[in-house]
Every structure is written in C-alpha cells, then in structure tokens.
Design a protein around this motif. Structure first.
Motif, mmCIF file in Angstrom:
data_model
loop_
_atom_site.group_PDB
_atom_site.id
_atom_site.type_symbol
_atom_site.label_atom_id
_atom_site.label_comp_id
_atom_site.label_asym_id
_atom_site.label_seq_id
_atom_site.Cartn_x
_atom_site.Cartn_y
_atom_site.Cartn_z
ATOM 1 N N ASN A 51 27.834 64.114 33.426
ATOM 2 C CA ASN A 51 26.995 65.184 33.945
ATOM 3 C C ASN A 51 27.377 66.522 33.324
ATOM 4 O O ASN A 51 26.517 67.355 33.016
ATOM 5 C CB ASN A 51 27.112 65.243 35.476
ATOM 6 N N LEU A 95 25.685 57.389 44.255
ATOM 7 C CA LEU A 95 26.309 56.712 43.118
ATOM 8 C C LEU A 95 26.843 55.351 43.541
ATOM 9 O O LEU A 95 27.553 55.244 44.551
ATOM 10 C CB LEU A 95 27.453 57.583 42.581
ATOM 11 N N ASP A 96 26.511 54.312 42.775
ATOM 12 C CA ASP A 96 27.001 52.972 43.060
ATOM 13 C C ASP A 96 28.453 52.874 42.569
ATOM 14 O O ASP A 96 28.719 52.919 41.376
ATOM 15 C CB ASP A 96 26.126 51.936 42.350
ATOM 16 N N LEU A 97 29.385 52.739 43.493
ATOM 17 C CA LEU A 97 30.797 52.669 43.134
ATOM 18 C C LEU A 97 31.287 51.243 42.920
ATOM 19 O O LEU A 97 32.469 51.018 42.671
ATOM 20 C CB LEU A 97 31.635 53.347 44.216
ATOM 21 N N PHE A 129 30.865 59.660 36.042
ATOM 22 C CA PHE A 129 29.598 60.335 36.289
ATOM 23 C C PHE A 129 29.740 61.836 36.081
ATOM 24 O O PHE A 129 28.909 62.466 35.425
ATOM 25 C CB PHE A 129 29.108 60.068 37.715
ATOM 26 N N LEU A 178 26.103 62.214 46.803
ATOM 27 C CA LEU A 178 25.709 61.696 45.491
ATOM 28 C C LEU A 178 25.451 60.198 45.609
ATOM 29 O O LEU A 178 26.366 59.429 45.927
ATOM 30 C CB LEU A 178 26.830 61.961 44.481
ATOM 31 N N LYS A 183 34.624 55.709 38.754
ATOM 32 C CA LYS A 183 33.184 55.803 38.519
ATOM 33 C C LYS A 183 32.671 57.211 38.814
ATOM 34 O O LYS A 183 31.738 57.688 38.177
ATOM 35 C CB LYS A 183 32.440 54.759 39.349
ATOM 36 N N VAL A 184 33.290 57.880 39.799
ATOM 37 C CA VAL A 184 32.929 59.270 40.073
ATOM 38 C C VAL A 184 33.325 60.133 38.882
ATOM 39 O O VAL A 184 32.583 61.009 38.451
ATOM 40 C CB VAL A 184 33.625 59.774 41.354
ATOM 41 N N SER A 232 28.272 49.287 48.678
ATOM 42 C CA SER A 232 27.974 50.332 47.714
ATOM 43 C C SER A 232 27.020 51.348 48.326
ATOM 44 O O SER A 232 26.195 51.020 49.177
ATOM 45 C CB SER A 232 27.333 49.725 46.455
ATOM 46 N N VAL A 247 21.646 53.499 45.692
ATOM 47 C CA VAL A 247 21.543 54.050 44.342
ATOM 48 C C VAL A 247 20.122 53.911 43.831
ATOM 49 O O VAL A 247 19.414 52.956 44.135
ATOM 50 C CB VAL A 247 22.538 53.339 43.393
ATOM 51 N N ASN A 273 17.853 54.534 40.112
ATOM 52 C CA ASN A 273 17.981 54.830 38.692
ATOM 53 C C ASN A 273 17.477 56.222 38.354
ATOM 54 O O ASN A 273 17.845 56.784 37.327
ATOM 55 C CB ASN A 273 17.202 53.791 37.867
#
Length: 227
Positions: A213, A72-74, A209, A70, A205-206, A48, A51, A53
């Motif tokens: 956003n 981001l945890d995928l 997000f 980005l 997941k992208v 991953s 990431v 928080n």
C-alpha cells in the motif's frame, strides 16, 4: 570370538535406551503438534476476516463511509511461543533499528485507501509505536530526562500517559485467553509467562499489505504531483 554375555546385554541396553529416548521425543513432538492444532481449531482468530477482491470500491471513503477494520484475509492462525528474546531490547546498539524494522516501508504503518488515498492508521502499528515511545521514555528517565522542564517534558509525560491508556484498552480488547502454568506446582507464580504457546493472527500478511500500500501510495502521489 563372541563378546561376553554381560557386554552384549550392556550394548543392547544402550541401544534400547537410545531408541526409547528417540521415541519419547517423537511422541512429545506429536503431542505438542496436536495441542497446537487443537488450540488453533478452538481459537476465534482462526476465522479469517471478511475479504473482498475490490473492497475499496464498496465505499465512498467520505466522512464515515469506510469499513471499521481492514478487510484483510490473514489466512490460517500461526503459533508463537513467548521467549525472552535478546532482540527488540530496551537499549542496545541495534535496538532502534530493530524496533523500526517492525514497520513496513518508510513509514510507521499508515495506509492510504480509497480513490483519494485517504489516510488511516492501523491499530497494530499504533500499538507498536506506543510501546516504542514508552521505551524511549524509560531511557530518558534513566539519563536524567525526568529533570527536564517546560513544554517538551510536559508533552512527553502526556504522550506516555496516552500510550499507557491506549495499550491497556487494546490489550483488554484482544482478551488473550492463553493459559500460563506455574513455574513450580503450588507456587502460584507464573513468572514471566515465557514458553506459553499463543495462537496468533498472521501479522506478516498485514506487513505485506501495508508495504504494498505504501509503494502504491508513493506512485500515486508522484503521478498526482506531476500533473
């Protein structure tokens, strides 16, 4: 009255054959699952992305002070078997809507990050945009679009050239090492590369997000405009 011995043997053969066929299918399914797990464990994308928080608070988002990607945890990788889908076609009654459905929200996959909601593009959606632009360019050629002159034609050619170059580099950057077997052994022809199993990042997941956003950006913009 007992059935003849030959009939009993025939019935038993059918049962045994059915059981063997079922067991063969289960074994093949198990082998495919193990291969999938093995590929996922070996794939570098299984790790991953870092990431946080509250990653936005770690940067000022001014000038070059922002993360290169980005964070981001995928999650765990996903498997995709390539197929010749009837969706996302070159030209159909649903083609435009299906291509647009790839983008989250009411925009083309852009995000707004940091305290001042700085504008960024995500490469994933830029790549999709370029593919869709090339699709439109092909359709324009098929409908005589290649005969047009002036600024519009020049802009379309320049944009298509940009997209070809951009996609070439991003495909090479991804360096997908999936092995695609020959259609027929000895033919040295892999055809269209269909049915090959690829281990992928979870792009859903992208999408989630970017969708969230976009909603937050619209709320922030509305609040700012009302001040």
């Amino acid at each position: 009255m007992r059935p003849p011995l030959g009939q009993l043997l025939s019935n038993n053969a059918v049962v045994v054959g059915s059981v063997a066929l079922l067991l063969s299918g289960v074994i093949q399914l198990g082998i495919s699952w193990m291969q999938m797990q093995h590929r996922a464990s070996q794939c570098s994308c299984a790790q991953s992305l870092p990431v946080s928080n509250n990653f936005e608070a770690e940067y000022s988002w001014e000038l070059d002070d922002y993360p290169p990607y980005l964070p981001l945890d995928l999650g765990e990788p996903v498997v995709m078997v390539l197929e010749d889908s009837r969706h996302y076609s070159l030209n159909s009654s649903d083609a435009d809507a299906e291509w647009l459905s790839i983008y989250p929200g009411g925009q083309l996959g852009f995000v707004h990050l940091g305290p001042q909601k700085r504008f960024f593009s995500l490469s994933l959606y830029h790549q999709i945009h370029c593919l869709d632009s090339l699709r439109h360019a092909i359709l324009a050629q098929g409908h005589g679009g290649g005969q047009q002159h002036g600024h519009t034609a020049k802009r379309d050619v320049e944009h298509s050239a940009h997209c070809l170059n951009y996609l070439r580099q991003t495909v090479m950057c991804a360096a997908d090492l999936t092995l695609e077997p020959e259609i027929v052994p000895g033919s040295e022809d892999v055809g269209e590369g269909l049915a090959a199993m690829h281990v992928c990042r979870d792009w859903s997941k992208v999408h989630e997000f970017a969708q969230k956003n976009w909603q937050e950006w619209m709320e922030w913009k509305t609040s700012s405009d009302s001040r």
